[in-house]
Design an enzyme around this catalytic site. Structure first.
Site, mmCIF file in Angstrom:
data_model
loop_
_atom_site.group_PDB
_atom_site.id
_atom_site.type_symbol
_atom_site.label_atom_id
_atom_site.label_comp_id
_atom_site.label_asym_id
_atom_site.label_seq_id
_atom_site.Cartn_x
_atom_site.Cartn_y
_atom_site.Cartn_z
ATOM 1 C CE1 TYR A 62 33.157 28.927 40.410
ATOM 2 C CE2 TYR A 62 33.407 31.296 40.569
ATOM 3 C CZ TYR A 62 33.892 30.023 40.784
ATOM 4 O OH TYR A 62 35.112 29.855 41.382
ATOM 5 C CG ASP A 99 30.109 32.742 33.536
ATOM 6 O OD1 ASP A 99 30.697 32.124 32.629
ATOM 7 O OD2 ASP A 99 30.403 32.622 34.744
ATOM 8 N NE ARG A 103 49.540 47.964 37.046
ATOM 9 C CZ ARG A 103 49.392 49.304 37.011
ATOM 10 N NH1 ARG A 103 48.262 49.851 36.619
ATOM 11 N NH2 ARG A 103 50.385 50.089 37.389
ATOM 12 C CE LYS A 130 36.804 26.805 36.106
ATOM 13 N NZ LYS A 130 35.610 27.573 36.466
#
Ligand SMILES: *Cc1c(COP(=O)(O)O)cnc(C)c1O
Length: 394
Positions: A107, A179, A54, A204
């Site tokens: 988005y 973004d 983590r 993506k």
């Protein structure tokens, strides 16, 4: 400076602790330390890679090294999804009482963070028309801490003037985040225009094979350190195998993007004159109202286009049904073409009214894969003609 393809194949070499040509997968939740001092050091090392997964893993560090090099930033980190990148960064950078500016076209998950999540935490938000640089200035207030932009935007392919927004924000001590999912660092590098933090749905194009959910953040080390610290608490950890797959996918990004660009351009040009189509949204078209700006800040226009049909939702839906190569799916950016009706896709994240404000009901988002251009164009034209014929009969 080596070429982009060389960068994606070699930028992670320094983060490999051994001589394996393909990096091993560090499928481990934790790492051991030799002594107390090394152990204590690992617990506080920002963007470390061998304390606890983590907190960081060699596979994360390798993928991040390539992202930073491609975006031209000092540092980068990877997360479990694009949304994990966004929420971790926003939680790191704003507090109750602050104000955040976002875009009307973005988005759906980003819009939902701005309209639904942040107000619950005492952070006020304003959404502006990103095609108007003055609108960002008009929305600035004394408590504005962060401006979130997305260009080209999903799914309307609107362009934001990155330099204008970055200059405005700098002058007011406001942090900017862009973004860059649709453009990819091959077509546009927001850092070059002064944007502080660039983020991606690496699900993506960066990964490019529709087999991983991942996110990435790139920017100056001091900001990334702050986001990293919050990431330890949000636990938005990318699995080591997924980080490995992301790195593997990125090796071919510079080979894939030119084909996506060519396919997007060819589809947009072919469909814009079709009688079933009322409008094509694609920044590479001269008819795009911001084509000049797009050309100034992008070197290619990507594989995604928006198509609006003369027959509204029914015709858009029928078009999706007639496509042979583009399957009906919510994602984009992979080697396979995917198409979707955005107004149906975002109902899990936005209310009906929020969706109506964001996207026209008859819009189809077509994300061209890397198939042969002529095949995709012929398929899309045949589907458009089929829906026109059906409409004439009905
Ligand atoms: C898909 C997408 C996101 C969300 O990313 P996930 O990886 O699905 O969490 C954010 N921004 C854009 C532009 C997207 O297309």
């Amino acid at each position: 400076m080596p070429g982009k393809t060389t960068v994606t194949v070699h930028a992670d070499r320094e983060v490999h602790p051994d001589r394996a040509v393909a990096p091993p997968i560090y499928q481990t939740a934790a790492f051991s330390a030799e002594d107390a001092e090394t152990f204590a050091q690992g617990a506080v090392e920002a963007r470390g890679k061998d304390f606890y997964t983590r907190f960081g893993n060699p596979n994360h560090a390798q993928a991040a090294a390539v992202v930073a090099e491609l975006e031209g930033t000092e540092a980068a980190m990877v997360t479990a999804s694009g949304m994990a990148a966004l929420t971790t960064a926003v939680l790191a950078l704003v507090s109750a009482g602050d104000h955040v500016i976002g875009q009307k076209s973005a988005y759906g998950g980003t819009t939902s963070v701005l309209l639904n999540l942040l107000p619950r935490l005492g952070v006020s938000t304003t959404l502006v028309d990103q095609t108007d640089p003055e609108a960002f200035a008009g929305a600035l207030g004394p408590r504005t801490r962060l401006i979130l932009v997305e260009t080209p935007s999903n799914p309307l392919l609107q362009i934001t003037d990155l330099r204008a927004v970055a200059d405005l924000a700098r002058a007011h001590d406001v942090i900017t985040m862009a973004d860059n999912t649709f453009a990819t660092p091959l077509n546009q590098r927001p850092a070059e225009f002064g944007i502080d933090v660039t983020w991606h749905s690496a699900t993506k194009y960066l990964n490019g094979h529709s087999d991983v959910s991942a996110g990435a953040l790139a920017g100056p080390a001091d900001l990334l350190d702050r986001i990293w610290d919050t990431g330890l608490l949000t636990g938005a950890t990318l699995g080591p195998i997924d980080a490995w797959l992301l790195l593997r996918g990125m090796r071919t990004l510079p080979l894939r993007v030119p084909r996506h660009n060519a396919n997007g351009q060819a589809l947009a040009e072919a469909l814009q004159d079709h009688p079933a189509v009322s409008r094509v949204y694609y920044p590479g078209l001269e008819s795009h109202p911001q084509h000049r700006l797009a050309t100034d800040q992008m070197s290619g226009f990507g594989g995604v286009l928006g198509i609006e049909f003369t027959g509204g939702f029914d015709m858009a839906d029928a078009f999706l049904g007639h496509l042979n190569y583009s399957r009906r799916s919510a994602s984009l950016g992979g080697v396979e073409s995917l198409a979707v009706h955005p107004a149906s896709m975002w109902r899990g994240m936005l209310s009906d009214e929020q969706i109506t404000d964001a996207v026209p009901p008859g819009l189809v988002r077509l994300a061209a894969g890397t198939e042969d251009t002529a095949d995709l164009v012929a398929d899309a034209l045949a589907a458009a003609t089929a829906v026109l014929t059906e409409a004439a009969i009905a």
